[in-house]
Every structure is written in C-alpha cells, then in structure tokens.
Scaffold this active site. Sequence first.
Site, mmCIF file in Angstrom:
data_model
loop_
_atom_site.group_PDB
_atom_site.id
_atom_site.type_symbol
_atom_site.label_atom_id
_atom_site.label_comp_id
_atom_site.label_asym_id
_atom_site.label_seq_id
_atom_site.Cartn_x
_atom_site.Cartn_y
_atom_site.Cartn_z
ATOM 1 N N CYS A 79 4.275 -33.661 -45.769
ATOM 2 C CA CYS A 79 4.731 -34.751 -46.626
ATOM 3 C C CYS A 79 5.841 -35.564 -45.955
ATOM 4 O O CYS A 79 5.564 -36.303 -45.012
ATOM 5 C CB CYS A 79 5.119 -34.185 -47.986
ATOM 6 S SG CYS A 79 5.044 -35.400 -49.296
ATOM 7 N N HIS A 169 1.206 -30.131 -49.658
ATOM 8 C CA HIS A 169 2.154 -29.029 -49.455
ATOM 9 C C HIS A 169 1.455 -27.671 -49.487
ATOM 10 O O HIS A 169 1.447 -27.017 -50.536
ATOM 11 C CB HIS A 169 3.204 -29.040 -50.572
ATOM 12 C CG HIS A 169 4.117 -30.215 -50.535
ATOM 13 N ND1 HIS A 169 5.293 -30.226 -49.822
ATOM 14 C CD2 HIS A 169 4.023 -31.423 -51.121
ATOM 15 C CE1 HIS A 169 5.888 -31.389 -49.971
ATOM 16 N NE2 HIS A 169 5.149 -32.137 -50.758
ATOM 17 N N GLU A 171 2.561 -25.001 -48.486
ATOM 18 C CA GLU A 171 3.577 -23.962 -48.745
ATOM 19 C C GLU A 171 3.799 -23.725 -50.237
ATOM 20 O O GLU A 171 4.443 -22.760 -50.620
ATOM 21 C CB GLU A 171 4.900 -24.326 -48.044
ATOM 22 C CG GLU A 171 5.739 -25.414 -48.714
ATOM 23 C CD GLU A 171 5.220 -26.822 -48.484
ATOM 24 O OE1 GLU A 171 4.127 -26.999 -47.916
ATOM 25 O OE2 GLU A 171 5.934 -27.773 -48.900
#
Length: 193
Positions: A79, A169, A171
């Site tokens: 991002c 994302h 994560e």
Amino acid sequence: MKIGVLALQGGFIEHIGALHALQVDSFEIRKREDLQTAMDGLILPGGESTVIGKLLKELDLFHALNEQIQNGLPVFGTCAGMILLAKKIRGTDTAYFGAIDMEVKRNAYGRQLGSFFTEAAFKGIGVIPMTFIRAPYIEWAAPEVEILSEVNKRIVAVRQNNLLATAYHPELTADNRVHRYFIEQIVEKRGKP
Ligand code: GLN
C-alpha cells in the site's frame, strides 16, 4: 536471515507477526542507528506515504535505504510502501525510491469504495484474500514489471527483480503466502541463478 521492517508509521506490527509466523527474524527500523544491523530484505508497510516519506528524510534514513535498494536489496512494499517504491505517483512530481518502473494512483478507489475486501489470484500462488484500505492501484507498469495480481482489471500487485509491491495488505489476513513468496522466491534466491 533477518528482515528489516520500516517502523516509522502505519501497520508494521502485522508484518512482524507474519514474518514471525514464518519463523523469520525481523527488526524494526526507526532511526539511523538501526541500519547498523545488516538485513537480507526490507518491508515497507502501509500507512500514509507522504508521512512516511517525510519521516524517512527527516530521520536521515532515506539515502542509506535508497542505496541498499539500488544495490538489489529485496523489498516488499504494501500500500503506502508500494507508493514509496513507484517511479511515478499520479498528479505529483514527487517520487520516493522510484525503484519500480510504474505509475501509481493514490487513494484510487475513491471514498465510497475506499476500503474493501476481496479474493483474487496472485500469480504462482493461487487465490488469496486481499484487504484494501484507501489503496492505490497501478495505472501502468513497464514491460519488465511482472504483473502478479489484478482486481477489476486494475493491476494491484507487481514484481520487478527483487522488488515486490501489493496495493492490498496481506499482513492483515492469516494467510501468509505472499510473505512466504517474498522470503522464498526473492530473499532466499537473491544472487543465485
Ligand atoms: N492512502 C495511503 C497513501 O496514499 C495508503 C493507504 C495504506 O497504506 N493503507 O499513502
């Protein structure tokens, strides 16, 4: 192996968690002295690219990191981290590391669709969950940039040599296959034929 995670602002903790789940050692980069630790790869997290970019310069981290990136350090940007890696940011003359030959559009999905979740393919991995938060997308990428994911005909993940970038994302989900790809396909293969 040790991965540096830029920890100036934004969502770096989740990246450390994803690396931990893969049993990969990491350390936070907050100040110049942190760069005395040698790293095999770097993660640039999400957050606000203008803020992270400004802090990188104010804290005198930018040039040292840029040099390592130009020398082939494996980097994974998510991002805002993707924006920091882009050669061109639409509507501005500012660029940060300028390392991936692509143009990104910030906050590209507008207010209505500012944040959303979907599932789509990541080349070589399969369908993965994707969380977008006020995300950019890639307007265009040079032919030497490999396209790894597209959502609604927009490019949202790419790789150029040792540099990996996703508009979403990974994560933020329990699925750590993109981190595994970064570690196994880029970091571990660096310098090997
Ligand atoms: N909108 C942010 C930017 O332009 C990126 C958002 C994110 O990293 N989740 O920098």
